[in-house]
Motif scaffolding. Structure first.
Motif, PDB file in Angstrom:
ATOM      1  N   LYS A   1       0.835  -1.216   0.000  1.00 62.87           N
ATOM      2  CA  LYS A   1       0.000   0.000   0.000  1.00 62.87           C
ATOM      3  C   LYS A   1       0.864   1.257   0.000  1.00 62.87           C
ATOM      4  O   LYS A   1       0.531   2.242  -0.648  1.00 62.87           O
ATOM      5  N   GLU A   2       1.980   1.214   0.732  1.00 65.43           N
ATOM      6  CA  GLU A   2       2.895   2.359   0.759  1.00 65.43           C
ATOM      7  C   GLU A   2       3.518   2.607  -0.610  1.00 65.43           C
ATOM      8  O   GLU A   2       3.792   3.734  -0.986  1.00 65.43           O
ATOM      9  N   GLY A   3       3.740   1.539  -1.373  1.00 65.78           N
ATOM     10  CA  GLY A   3       4.367   1.642  -2.674  1.00 65.78           C
ATOM     11  C   GLY A   3       3.447   2.177  -3.765  1.00 65.78           C
ATOM     12  O   GLY A   3       3.875   2.523  -4.840  1.00 65.78           O
ATOM     13  N   GLU A   4       2.163   2.233  -3.493  1.00 69.14           N
ATOM     14  CA  GLU A   4       1.197   2.696  -4.507  1.00 69.14           C
ATOM     15  C   GLU A   4       1.181   4.181  -4.641  1.00 69.14           C
ATOM     16  O   GLU A   4       1.479   4.989  -3.910  1.00 69.14           O
TER      17      GLU A   4
END
Length: 117
Positions: free
Chosen positions: A114-117
């Motif tokens: 989710k952080e990478g999105e």
């Protein structure tokens, strides 16, 4: 009476999935053949040449290796593909401690994605 012109289903993708699952479990064709009462050559032909297995052998192979046939036989996406079915089988054999570890790991992966999105 003439034969009905029906194209034969190509079992090559199914055979490749069986081979990958068998090798993933480090099982030889001889071992599988002995346990399933089939010849190793028959299994090799299914895996490598897409030979049509008998319905009984097809059923036993999908159960043995937790293979989802939906991805091979249906045009619609499977509710649970082979990888998910194999993961479910692994989870079924785990202790509560193992389940806690896998759950914590899955939550962490989800947060990082989710952080990478």
């Amino acid at each position: 009476m003439a034969k009905r012109p029906v194209p034969k289903y190509d079992f090559k993708a199914f055979g490749a999935a069986i081979k990958a699952a068998r090798e993933g479990r480090k099982e030889s064709r001889k071992k599988v053949g002995d346990e399933m009462f089939i010849s190793p050559r028959y299994l090799a032909n299914i895996e490598n040449k897409g030979q049509h297995p008998s319905l009984q052998i097809f059923f036993e192979l999908i159960q043995r290796y937790h293979i989802s046939v939906d991805q091979f036989l249906l045009d619609t996406p499977a509710a649970k593909d082979t990888k998910r079915r194999q993961l479910d089988a692994l989870l079924d054999g785990m202790s509560d401690t193992g389940i806690r570890i896998v759950t914590a790991t899955a939550k962490e992966i989800s947060e990082v994605e989710k952080e990478g999105e």
